[in-house]
Write an enzyme that holds these catalytic residues in place. Structure first.
Site, PDB file in Angstrom:
ATOM      1  N   ARG A   1       0.860  -1.187   0.000  1.00  0.00           N
ATOM      2  CA  ARG A   1       0.000   0.000   0.000  1.00  0.00           C
ATOM      3  C   ARG A   1       0.895   1.236   0.000  1.00  0.00           C
ATOM      4  O   ARG A   1       1.968   1.251   0.622  1.00  0.00           O
ATOM      5  CB  ARG A   1      -0.892   0.027   1.253  1.00  0.00           C
ATOM      6  CG  ARG A   1      -2.050  -0.959   1.218  1.00  0.00           C
ATOM      7  CD  ARG A   1      -3.103  -0.594   0.174  1.00  0.00           C
ATOM      8  NE  ARG A   1      -4.243  -1.503   0.182  1.00  0.00           N
ATOM      9  CZ  ARG A   1      -4.402  -2.555  -0.638  1.00  0.00           C
ATOM     10  NH1 ARG A   1      -3.467  -2.824  -1.525  1.00  0.00           N
ATOM     11  NH2 ARG A   1      -5.476  -3.303  -0.566  1.00  0.00           N
TER      12      ARG A   1
ATOM     13  N   HIS B   1      -0.830   0.199  -9.715  1.00  0.00           N
ATOM     14  CA  HIS B   1      -1.505  -0.729  -8.784  1.00  0.00           C
ATOM     15  C   HIS B   1      -2.027  -1.956  -9.550  1.00  0.00           C
ATOM     16  O   HIS B   1      -3.237  -2.218  -9.573  1.00  0.00           O
ATOM     17  CB  HIS B   1      -2.656  -0.018  -8.049  1.00  0.00           C
ATOM     18  CG  HIS B   1      -3.069  -0.750  -6.801  1.00  0.00           C
ATOM     19  ND1 HIS B   1      -3.445  -0.121  -5.644  1.00  0.00           N
ATOM     20  CD2 HIS B   1      -3.159  -2.080  -6.521  1.00  0.00           C
ATOM     21  CE1 HIS B   1      -3.757  -1.012  -4.713  1.00  0.00           C
ATOM     22  NE2 HIS B   1      -3.590  -2.223  -5.238  1.00  0.00           N
TER      23      HIS B   1
HETATM   24  P1  NAP Z   1      -1.578 -11.889   4.659  1.00  0.00           P
HETATM   25  O1  NAP Z   1      -1.702 -13.283   4.170  1.00  0.00           O
HETATM   26  O2  NAP Z   1      -2.495 -11.408   5.710  1.00  0.00           O
HETATM   27  O3  NAP Z   1      -0.057 -11.716   5.142  1.00  0.00           O
HETATM   28  C1  NAP Z   1       0.370 -10.603   5.865  1.00  0.00           C
HETATM   29  C2  NAP Z   1       1.772 -10.851   6.380  1.00  0.00           C
HETATM   30  O4  NAP Z   1       2.258  -9.650   6.994  1.00  0.00           O
HETATM   31  C3  NAP Z   1       1.829 -11.940   7.449  1.00  0.00           C
HETATM   32  O5  NAP Z   1       2.997 -12.709   7.294  1.00  0.00           O
HETATM   33  C4  NAP Z   1       1.890 -11.133   8.745  1.00  0.00           C
HETATM   34  O6  NAP Z   1       2.545 -11.789   9.814  1.00  0.00           O
HETATM   35  C5  NAP Z   1       2.724  -9.959   8.301  1.00  0.00           C
HETATM   36  N1  NAP Z   1       2.544  -8.820   9.206  1.00  0.00           N
HETATM   37  C6  NAP Z   1       1.410  -8.152   9.517  1.00  0.00           C
HETATM   38  N2  NAP Z   1       1.653  -7.168  10.415  1.00  0.00           N
HETATM   39  C7  NAP Z   1       2.978  -7.228  10.669  1.00  0.00           C
HETATM   40  C8  NAP Z   1       3.830  -6.505  11.530  1.00  0.00           C
HETATM   41  N3  NAP Z   1       3.378  -5.502  12.305  1.00  0.00           N
HETATM   42  N4  NAP Z   1       5.134  -6.848  11.565  1.00  0.00           N
HETATM   43  C9  NAP Z   1       5.615  -7.852  10.807  1.00  0.00           C
HETATM   44  N5  NAP Z   1       4.846  -8.594   9.964  1.00  0.00           N
HETATM   45  C10 NAP Z   1       3.543  -8.280   9.898  1.00  0.00           C
HETATM   46  O7  NAP Z   1      -1.715 -10.864   3.448  1.00  0.00           O
HETATM   47  P2  NAP Z   1      -1.473 -11.135   1.872  1.00  0.00           P
HETATM   48  O8  NAP Z   1      -2.646 -11.815   1.274  1.00  0.00           O
HETATM   49  O9  NAP Z   1      -0.136 -11.767   1.718  1.00  0.00           O
HETATM   50  O10 NAP Z   1      -1.463  -9.625   1.336  1.00  0.00           O
HETATM   51  C11 NAP Z   1      -0.539  -8.661   1.817  1.00  0.00           C
HETATM   52  C12 NAP Z   1      -0.914  -7.271   1.331  1.00  0.00           C
HETATM   53  O11 NAP Z   1      -0.619  -7.141  -0.062  1.00  0.00           O
HETATM   54  C13 NAP Z   1      -2.406  -6.916   1.415  1.00  0.00           C
HETATM   55  O12 NAP Z   1      -2.774  -6.513   2.723  1.00  0.00           O
HETATM   56  C14 NAP Z   1      -2.538  -5.787   0.401  1.00  0.00           C
HETATM   57  O13 NAP Z   1      -2.350  -4.539   1.043  1.00  0.00           O
HETATM   58  C15 NAP Z   1      -1.369  -6.030  -0.573  1.00  0.00           C
HETATM   59  N6  NAP Z   1      -1.841  -6.368  -1.935  1.00  0.00           N
HETATM   60  C16 NAP Z   1      -1.461  -5.559  -2.966  1.00  0.00           C
HETATM   61  C17 NAP Z   1      -1.859  -5.871  -4.250  1.00  0.00           C
HETATM   62  C18 NAP Z   1      -1.422  -5.039  -5.416  1.00  0.00           C
HETATM   63  O14 NAP Z   1      -1.919  -5.217  -6.526  1.00  0.00           O
HETATM   64  N7  NAP Z   1      -0.484  -4.136  -5.262  1.00  0.00           N
HETATM   65  C19 NAP Z   1      -2.651  -7.017  -4.486  1.00  0.00           C
HETATM   66  C20 NAP Z   1      -3.022  -7.793  -3.398  1.00  0.00           C
HETATM   67  C21 NAP Z   1      -2.601  -7.469  -2.121  1.00  0.00           C
HETATM   68  P3  NAP Z   1       1.913 -13.135  10.456  1.00  0.00           P
HETATM   69  O15 NAP Z   1       2.153 -14.206   9.419  1.00  0.00           O
HETATM   70  O16 NAP Z   1       2.707 -13.348  11.670  1.00  0.00           O
HETATM   71  O17 NAP Z   1       0.447 -12.853  10.669  1.00  0.00           O
HETATM   72  C1  GLV Z   2      -5.289  -5.187  -3.968  1.00  0.00           C
HETATM   73  O1  GLV Z   2      -4.588  -4.241  -3.760  1.00  0.00           O
HETATM   74  C2  GLV Z   2      -5.780  -6.076  -2.972  1.00  0.00           C
HETATM   75  O2  GLV Z   2      -5.650  -5.770  -1.773  1.00  0.00           O
HETATM   76  O3  GLV Z   2      -6.327  -7.136  -3.342  1.00  0.00           O
END
Ligand code: NAP
Ligand code: GLV
Length: 306
Positions: free
Chosen positions: A221, A269
């Site tokens: 983000r 994005h």
């Molecule tokens: P997820 O499965 O919830 O994984 C989040 C990871 O971040 C987990 O490993 C979590 O640790 C870690 N985390 C959270 N808070 C933390 C902290 N304070 N310190 C250290 N580690 C922390 O999420 P995801 O599905 O992988 O997605 C991640 C993010 O990608 C989304 O929230 C979104 O903002 C972004 N995204 C962007 C796009 C794009 O097109 N640019 C697309 C999709 C998603 P734990 O494992 O210990 O819980």
């Molecule tokens: C995109 O940014 C998502 O959070 O899926």
């Protein structure tokens, strides 16, 4: 069962059609102000009015992975919030990050510029072990990104909130191991959720701790990054550049310096897009499980912020 669809920036018709096929018997409608109360909602950045008018919602299914925008709203107190897990996004994220890492590591960005001047000169190969990649966030997307980078034999390090063990990845966890994680990384990939703890984490103090010539890839983000700090560290020479897919203001305004900075690559994005068919199948499966009273994955913990 009534399901209300309220997703901004999305052409509703193909989604409604897909949900009608996936959940025959359910009444699935595009939300309009004043619509009857629904049991479940499929949402992306809905207006607060939507939740105010839908007090009976049991499940709120976000069609993206990140729930930072959703958590700024007030959904009905009894509703379970659920986000998309992978749904076709992980492989896209892995290829996007691998491309950004390889492009910088192999200096393909430099060759692009040299082609413009018909300049033929190869550069000394870089050594992979000198370019460890640190992945912040080892969740659904971060783990897949880490696995993708291992195929190219980069040293891969990961940082998460709770301790993890991933084959081939040097794992760090929590605030106490953050410094060691940063100091051993040259590439830094941000795949954290945006929460009060992670907002502004890509700041001068933290980015200064990367190995010299560090390269930042932000695909999470825009509010993770302190924009002026990044530019100052690139212009000052500590960082070599950045690939940025997300911004505090989207679309990125035409006058933003990121557009024209020679060491910054901007994409709109788009590193991992929601895939309609996979998303419909995942949400429909979760709604069926929810209705049967079975546990479902991807439930958001609002206190944690993700
Ligand atoms: P997820 O499965 O919830 O994984 C989040 C990871 O971040 C987990 O490993 C979590 O640790 C870690 N985390 C959270 N808070 C933390 C902290 N304070 N310190 C250290 N580690 C922390 O999420 P995801 O599905 O992988 O997605 C991640 C993010 O990608 C989304 O929230 C979104 O903002 C972004 N995204 C962007 C796009 C794009 O097109 N640019 C697309 C999709 C998603 P734990 O494992 O210990 O819980
Ligand atoms: C995109 O940014 C998502 O959070 O899926």
């Amino acid at each position: 069962m009534r399901i209300s669809f309220c997703c901004s920036h999305t052409r509703a018709e193909p989604w409604l059609e897909g949900f009608r096929q996936a959940l025959p018997g359910a009444d699935i409608e595009l939300w309009q102000p004043g619509a009857p109360a629904a049991d479940h909602a499929v949402v992306w950045a809905p207006p607060q009015q939507f939740f105010d008018e839908q007090p009976r919602l049991k499940g709120v299914f976000n069609i993206g992975a990140g729930v930072d925008a959703l958590l700024k709203l007030k959904p009905p107190a009894g509703a379970t919030l659920v986000r998309i897990e992978d749904g076709g996004m992980a492989v896209q994220m892995a290829e996007f990050v691998a491309h950004a890492v390889v492009r910088h590591f192999r200096e393909l960005d430099v060759y692009d510029r040299e082609q413009a001047n018909a300049h033929w000169e190869f550069r000394r190969p870089r050594v992979r072990k000198d370019y460890p990649v640190g992945v912040m966030g080892l969740g659904v997307l971060g783990e897949r990104v880490a696995q993708g980078l291992l195929h190219f034999e980069f040293p891969v390090r990961g940082w998460s909130r709770s301790p993890k063990q991933l084959a081939g990845v040097e794992c760090f966890a929590g605030a106490e191991q953050f410094d060691a994680f940063l100091r051993g990384s040259r590439f830094l990939v941000c795949l954290l959720p945006l929460t009060p703890e992670t907002a502004g984490i890509l700041n001068r103090e933290n980015l200064s701790r990367l190995l010299p010539g560090g390269y930042v890839i932000n695909v999470a983000r825009g509010a993770h990054l302190v924009e002026d700090d990044l530019i100052a560290l690139i212009d000052g020479g500590h960082l070599a550049g950045a690939t940025l897919d997300v911004f505090r203001t989207e679309p990125l305004p035409p006058e933003d310096p990121f557009w024209r900075h020679p060491k910054i690559t901007v994409t709109p994005h788009t590193s991992a897009r929601t895939m309609r068919d996979e998303t419909i199948a995942q949400i429909a499966g979760k709604i069926r499980a929810f209705e049967r009273g079975e546990p479902i994955a991807g439930v958001v913990d609002a206190r944690r912020g993700y």
